[in-house]
Design a protein around this motif. Structure first.
Motif, mmCIF file in Angstrom:
data_model
loop_
_atom_site.group_PDB
_atom_site.id
_atom_site.type_symbol
_atom_site.label_atom_id
_atom_site.label_comp_id
_atom_site.label_asym_id
_atom_site.label_seq_id
_atom_site.Cartn_x
_atom_site.Cartn_y
_atom_site.Cartn_z
ATOM 1 N N UNK A 1 7.522 38.130 67.064
ATOM 2 C CA UNK A 1 8.258 39.384 67.202
ATOM 3 C C UNK A 1 9.050 39.715 65.933
ATOM 4 N N UNK A 2 9.400 38.685 65.166
ATOM 5 C CA UNK A 2 10.188 38.909 63.959
ATOM 6 C C UNK A 2 9.325 39.260 62.759
ATOM 7 N N UNK A 3 8.042 39.069 62.881
ATOM 8 C CA UNK A 3 7.120 39.333 61.764
ATOM 9 C C UNK A 3 7.574 38.580 60.515
ATOM 10 N N UNK A 4 7.870 37.296 60.703
ATOM 11 C CA UNK A 4 8.433 36.546 59.583
ATOM 12 C C UNK A 4 7.452 35.570 58.948
ATOM 13 N N UNK A 5 6.166 35.732 59.211
ATOM 14 C CA UNK A 5 5.140 34.958 58.527
ATOM 15 C C UNK A 5 3.967 35.903 58.278
ATOM 16 N N UNK A 6 3.687 36.178 57.018
ATOM 17 C CA UNK A 6 2.711 37.210 56.676
ATOM 18 C C UNK A 6 1.316 36.877 57.185
ATOM 19 N N UNK A 7 0.913 35.613 57.081
ATOM 20 C CA UNK A 7 -0.425 35.224 57.535
ATOM 21 C C UNK A 7 -0.579 35.453 59.030
#
Length: 633
Positions: free
Chosen positions: A524-530
């Motif tokens: 939900x945080x979109x904190x890992x690009x892959x």
């Protein structure tokens, strides 16, 4: 004793250089060979090394004319060591487990391309430069652990079969595409042309903290120095001396930050009357930690196989009885009462007044004694309430006194000291809970409560730093270099170009702020690009339990991704699987070892597609016999 590389043969320093000399980047890779099979390993830490080692020792049994090319990706050159065990880390950053408990190899009796493989304690003994013998309860620095891992990798690379090629690629993988049953990889620089027959993702702690980043992005102040992470520890060198610095998080990363800001600045710890004393350099800041619980971690004493606490109630029979329900469990109802009782038995088995009692007599004592005065898990969670200390009292003094008390109750290890035994019961009991979590799962309400409250408490209490580090922390606290002033979780705001940290009882302003938490994976945080890009394509799905969504990645029981991957072999291993499986932040090759399942599935795929069809050979699947028997017609 705490071992570091200075105690070893200097020849070992060649191991990292040998690895570095083999590292290439995307532009140095050869043209794709149509008659070769390509395999991808993403993530170059210990888990990536484990996957490589397991795969190699599976594939040597495969008789195929095709060449096997393994592309191993990592964002630094420290393959096998990863960022946490780089061989140039300062020696005061030490391992959390003792040397007898650590090995980078699986069962030493299994067939392997290396006939000689050593556990860490034996490796130190073989490579030590002096006469001191390593003892089971000794610890070592993380940079020494990095040398151990990189030396193991060097030996693997020097002994791979001629039919195999391994490329160590210094590149940051940011995207994956599924093409029929294969995958293609995109790095931060380019999309690679290779089609990978199988991929395993071992990216470890590859996430980022978001909360304070968003706060400071909206209220930017040039007077505030904000470090969103504590690694690499050299980032902390920008903190001036003799200033007040706030640190969010009081876990393992916090300990590294504290030691780097004190011992790392020339301060000296020395022993006097068996206790640490600290000689400051004058370059230290004053450190003000805070967190949700505002409690320092408890020490992890030395333990190893054959020398650790044995559970009394949470036995295999107890676990199997819960597994047999074949349905979701409720942590608070089905597990917590027994978990609490296990901890109490461990504690009172070593308290002076009750240590002579049998287990059944201790149970009777617990049942009959005033519950408000009993040691319990609740007392560990909330020691202020248990001790009946007022929240507005001198919190720093309370923490120092509590720390000294806890250290005294754990100074002889988990087989003799009450606090150490209780912490060990929490640790060993957690492994049983992890087994039940993976097998049965928890119901919706219980899973949310467990993940948001109990998990953090258990990890903070049962998996702390070694005793030596905690001793140093309380030495610094007594001398005023670390000050615990926040008895209640504070809020963070920006006012008059300063950071204000405030709770109901105290507030203080800071110009320097470090976030020393290890960020958790959360889609939900979109904190890992892959993973963000894989989720958009439907390759990655979020775990959902009723209405509860935890942002974790859904995987099958063998670590394979649950998503629209068209029968492609994409597996996760380690930290990214922590939504379905617990305790993946471990150097153990036994706990949730998905590298084995991935290797077997990959061998089955290669055997089916290339050995059997193309070479017209008889094939017996690895998943059945764990090896392949190929004979010509």
């Amino acid at each position: 004793m705490i071992w570091n590389s200075a105690y070893l043969d200097p020849f070992l320093n060649k191991a990292p250089k040998t690895i570095y000399n083999r590292v290439v980047n995307e532009n140095n890779l050869p043209t794709e060979e149509s008659e070769s099979i390509y395999i991808a390993i993403i993530g170059g830490g210990p888990k990536g090394f484990y996957a490589l080692d397991r795969f190699i020792n599976k594939i040597i049994h495969l008789n195929t004319e095709k060449r096997i090319n393994i592309h191993w990706f990592n964002h630094t050159r420290d393959f096998a060591a990863g960022p946490n065990f780089q061989p140039h880390l300062p020696s005061y950053l030490i391992m959390n487990d003792c040397i007898a408990e650590i090995s980078c190899w699986e069962d030493l009796n299994k067939p392997h391309i290396l006939p000689k493989r050593l556990k860490l304690i034996d490796w130190i003994n073989e490579n030590k430069s002096g006469e001191n013998e390593p003892r089971h309860g000794d610890f070592c620095s993380r940079e020494l652990m990095g040398l151990y891992l990189m030396d193991a990798l060097k030996n693997i690379l020097e002994n791979i079969p001629n039919t195999m090629d391994i490329k160590l690629i210094n590149a940051n993988v940011i995207d994956i595409d599924v093409v029929e049953e294969k995958t293609k990889v995109t790095t931060s620089k380019k999309r690679l042309p290779y089609q990978y027959e199988s991929t395993i993702i071992c990216t470890g702690h590859s996430y980022a903290n978001m909360e304070e980043e968003n706060l400071l992005a909206t209220d930017v102040s040039e007077n505030i120095m904000y470090l969103p992470q504590a690694y690499p520890v050299e980032l902390l060198d920008d903190i001036p001396s003799q200033v007040d610095v706030a640190i969010k998080g009081i876990g393992l990363t916090f300990m590294d930050a504290v030691l780097h800001l004190t011992e790392g600045r020339g301060g000296i710890f020395y022993k006097q009357d068996q206790e640490y004393r600290y000689l400051p350099s004058g370059y230290e800041p004053t450190i003000y930690p805070f967190s949700r619980r505002n409690l320092p971690m408890l020490p992890r004493n030395a333990f190893w196989e054959g020398n650790k606490y044995q559970l009394k109630i949470m036995t295999d029979d107890w676990v199997n009885s819960l597994k047999s329900r074949n349905g979701q469990l409720n942590f608070e109802r089905d597990i917590l009462p027994i978990y609490n009782l296990e901890t109490q038995i461990a504690f009172y088995s070593h308290v002076h007044s009750t240590k002579e009692l049998s287990d059944s007599e201790i149970l009777d004592f617990i049942d009959s004694f005033d519950s408000s005065k009993l040691f319990s898990i609740s007392a560990l969670i909330d020691p202020m309430t248990y001790s009946k200390v007022q929240m507005e009292s001198n919190y720093h003094e309370f923490i120092v006194d509590l720390g000294i008390y806890s250290l005294k109750l754990s100074d002889q290890g988990e087989l003799k000291s009450p606090m150490a035994a209780a912490i060990a019961a929490l640790r060993e009991g957690f492994y049983k809970i992890a087994d039940l979590f993976a097998h049965n799962g928890f119901d919706e309400e219980s899973q949310e409560s467990f993940e948001k409250h109990w998990m953090a408490f258990i990890n903070h209490t049962a998996f702390g730093p070694p005793r030596d580090s905690i001793d140093k922390l309380f030495c610094l606290a007594k001398d005023g270099f670390v000050k615990f002033i926040f008895s209640e979780e504070p809020s963070i705001s920006i006012s008059d170009n300063r950071l204000k940290i405030k709770n109901s009882y105290i507030e203080k302003e800071f110009n320097y702020f470090i976030d020393a938490r290890i960020p958790k994976g959360n889609l939900k945080l979109k904190n890992n690009l892959l993973f963000e890009r894989m989720q958009k394509k439907g390759y990655v799905r979020e775990i959902v339990n009723g209405k509860y969504e935890n942002g974790k990645i859904a995987v099958q029981k063998d670590g394979r991704l649950i998503g629209n991957i068209n029968n492609a072999l994409i597996y996760l291993y380690g930290i990214p699987t922590d939504g379905t499986f617990l305790q993946n932040d471990s150097l153990s090759r036994k706990i949730n070892n998905f590298s084995d399942e991935w290797s077997v599935a990959t061998m089955d795929r290669i055997a089916e597609k290339y050995s059997c069809r193309n070479n017209k050979m008889e094939c017996i699947k690895f998943s059945n016999l764990n090896y392949i028997n190929l004979t010509s017609n």
